[in-house]
Design a protein around this motif. Structure first.
Motif, PDB file in Angstrom:
ATOM      1  N   LYS A 170      15.153  22.523  50.187  1.00  8.97           N
ATOM      2  CA  LYS A 170      13.808  21.648  50.522  1.00  8.97           C
ATOM      3  C   LYS A 170      13.927  20.274  49.696  1.00  8.97           C
ATOM      4  O   LYS A 170      14.315  20.509  48.541  1.00  8.97           O
ATOM      5  N   ARG A 171      13.620  19.350  50.488  1.00  4.64           N
ATOM      6  CA  ARG A 171      13.622  18.024  49.623  1.00  4.64           C
ATOM      7  C   ARG A 171      12.075  17.909  49.050  1.00  4.64           C
ATOM      8  O   ARG A 171      11.447  17.650  50.240  1.00  4.64           O
ATOM      9  N   ILE A 172      11.743  17.660  47.749  1.00  8.20           N
ATOM     10  CA  ILE A 172      10.277  17.764  47.491  1.00  8.20           C
ATOM     11  C   ILE A 172      10.023  16.574  46.913  1.00  8.20           C
ATOM     12  O   ILE A 172      10.755  15.896  45.995  1.00  8.20           O
ATOM     13  N   ILE A 173       8.713  15.797  47.077  1.00  2.29           N
ATOM     14  CA  ILE A 173       8.368  14.528  46.376  1.00  2.29           C
ATOM     15  C   ILE A 173       6.883  14.877  45.807  1.00  2.29           C
ATOM     16  O   ILE A 173       6.169  15.444  46.689  1.00  2.29           O
ATOM     17  N   ASP A 174       6.667  14.782  44.603  1.00  2.19           N
ATOM     18  CA  ASP A 174       5.300  14.801  44.057  1.00  2.19           C
ATOM     19  C   ASP A 174       4.981  13.547  43.584  1.00  2.19           C
ATOM     20  O   ASP A 174       5.507  12.930  42.688  1.00  2.19           O
ATOM     21  N   VAL A 175       3.767  13.134  44.348  1.00  2.00           N
ATOM     22  CA  VAL A 175       3.419  11.795  44.199  1.00  2.00           C
ATOM     23  C   VAL A 175       1.992  11.835  43.107  1.00  2.00           C
ATOM     24  O   VAL A 175       1.170  12.732  43.427  1.00  2.00           O
ATOM     25  N   GLY A 176       2.112  11.081  42.017  1.00  2.00           N
ATOM     26  CA  GLY A 176       1.159  11.199  40.939  1.00  2.00           C
ATOM     27  C   GLY A 176       1.764  12.525  39.998  1.00  2.00           C
ATOM     28  O   GLY A 176       0.653  13.312  39.744  1.00  2.00           O
ATOM     29  N   ILE A 177       2.929  12.566  39.637  1.00  2.00           N
ATOM     30  CA  ILE A 177       3.283  13.656  38.861  1.00  2.00           C
ATOM     31  C   ILE A 177       2.589  13.600  37.458  1.00  2.00           C
ATOM     32  O   ILE A 177       2.716  14.574  36.683  1.00  2.00           O
ATOM     33  N   GLY A 178       2.129  12.731  36.834  1.00  2.00           N
ATOM     34  CA  GLY A 178       1.735  12.449  35.603  1.00  2.00           C
ATOM     35  C   GLY A 178       2.959  12.832  34.712  1.00  2.00           C
ATOM     36  O   GLY A 178       4.086  12.440  34.943  1.00  2.00           O
ATOM     37  N   ASN A 179       2.567  13.637  33.623  1.00  2.00           N
ATOM     38  CA  ASN A 179       3.486  14.011  32.668  1.00  2.00           C
ATOM     39  C   ASN A 179       4.487  15.132  32.856  1.00  2.00           C
ATOM     40  O   ASN A 179       5.130  15.444  32.327  1.00  2.00           O
ATOM     41  N   GLY A 180       4.352  15.608  34.285  1.00  2.00           N
ATOM     42  CA  GLY A 180       5.125  16.710  34.682  1.00  2.00           C
ATOM     43  C   GLY A 180       4.684  18.109  34.231  1.00  2.00           C
ATOM     44  O   GLY A 180       5.526  18.917  34.502  1.00  2.00           O
ATOM     45  N   LEU A 181       3.668  18.184  33.635  1.00  2.00           N
ATOM     46  CA  LEU A 181       3.170  19.711  32.807  1.00  2.00           C
ATOM     47  C   LEU A 181       3.372  20.720  34.087  1.00  2.00           C
ATOM     48  O   LEU A 181       3.851  21.572  33.551  1.00  2.00           O
ATOM     49  N   GLU A 182       2.406  20.308  35.063  1.00  2.00           N
ATOM     50  CA  GLU A 182       2.340  21.556  36.224  1.00  2.00           C
ATOM     51  C   GLU A 182       3.583  21.614  37.087  1.00  2.00           C
ATOM     52  O   GLU A 182       4.275  22.497  37.330  1.00  2.00           O
ATOM     53  N   GLY A 183       4.550  20.492  36.808  1.00  2.00           N
ATOM     54  CA  GLY A 183       5.854  20.594  37.563  1.00  2.00           C
ATOM     55  C   GLY A 183       6.949  21.502  37.043  1.00  2.00           C
ATOM     56  O   GLY A 183       7.850  21.984  37.769  1.00  2.00           O
ATOM     57  N   VAL A 184       6.962  21.705  35.667  1.00  2.00           N
ATOM     58  CA  VAL A 184       7.808  22.503  35.257  1.00  2.00           C
ATOM     59  C   VAL A 184       7.807  24.017  35.898  1.00  2.00           C
ATOM     60  O   VAL A 184       8.940  24.530  36.171  1.00  2.00           O
ATOM     61  N   GLU A 185       6.531  24.551  36.207  1.00  2.00           N
ATOM     62  CA  GLU A 185       6.454  25.836  36.796  1.00  2.00           C
ATOM     63  C   GLU A 185       6.729  25.899  38.224  1.00  2.00           C
ATOM     64  O   GLU A 185       7.314  26.650  38.641  1.00  2.00           O
ATOM     65  N   LEU A 186       6.608  24.442  38.965  1.00  2.00           N
ATOM     66  CA  LEU A 186       6.570  24.499  40.116  1.00  2.00           C
ATOM     67  C   LEU A 186       7.915  23.911  40.749  1.00  2.00           C
ATOM     68  O   LEU A 186       8.357  24.556  41.929  1.00  2.00           O
ATOM     69  N   PHE A 187       8.528  23.043  39.892  1.00  2.00           N
ATOM     70  CA  PHE A 187       9.779  22.524  40.508  1.00  2.00           C
ATOM     71  C   PHE A 187      10.868  22.479  39.699  1.00  2.00           C
ATOM     72  O   PHE A 187      11.939  21.818  40.057  1.00  2.00           O
ATOM     73  N   GLU A 188      10.745  23.225  38.550  1.00  2.00           N
ATOM     74  CA  GLU A 188      12.293  23.345  37.623  1.00  2.00           C
ATOM     75  C   GLU A 188      13.462  23.875  38.322  1.00  2.00           C
ATOM     76  O   GLU A 188      14.734  23.592  38.111  1.00  2.00           O
ATOM     77  N   THR A 189      13.030  24.583  39.408  1.00  2.00           N
ATOM     78  CA  THR A 189      14.188  25.261  40.151  1.00  2.00           C
ATOM     79  C   THR A 189      14.648  24.529  41.428  1.00  2.00           C
ATOM     80  O   THR A 189      15.582  24.928  42.040  1.00  2.00           O
TER      81      THR A 189
END
Length: 92
Positions: free
Chosen positions: A1-20
């Motif tokens: 899937k192609r994912i976009i996160d709008v308002g990612i900020g510093n990406g702290l939550e993104g590590v767990e959610l999007f790193e793979t």
């Protein structure tokens, strides 16, 4: 899937959610935050845009739109942001 996160900020939550994720785009209005997010998620693509104007994002190119905290803010136009969310999402 192609994912976009709008308002990612510093990406702290993104590590767990999007790193793979193989096709991930992070968007924010703060250049410093985007640099921090890119350091945390080096495989992603990062774009400096506002939620109301995703001008650097094509039409219908993402399958999933994520915005964890942006819509809690009173500093932007929610209606325009929702229009942009629909524009960048793939049909269906």
């Amino acid at each position: 899937k192609r994912i976009i996160d709008v308002g990612i900020g510093n990406g702290l939550e993104g590590v767990e959610l999007f790193e793979t994720c193989h096709q991930f785009t992070g968007v924010d209005i703060a250049p410093e935050s985007l640099r921090a997010a890119q350091a945390r998620l080096p495989k992603g693509k990062f774009i400096l845009n506002a939620a109301e104007n995703l001008s650097d994002v094509g039409d219908g190119v993402h399958d999933i739109y994520v915005s964890l905290r942006t819509y809690q803010s009173s500093f932007f136009d929610i209606q325009e942001s929702v229009r942009e969310a629909y524009r960048v999402l793939a049909p269906g």
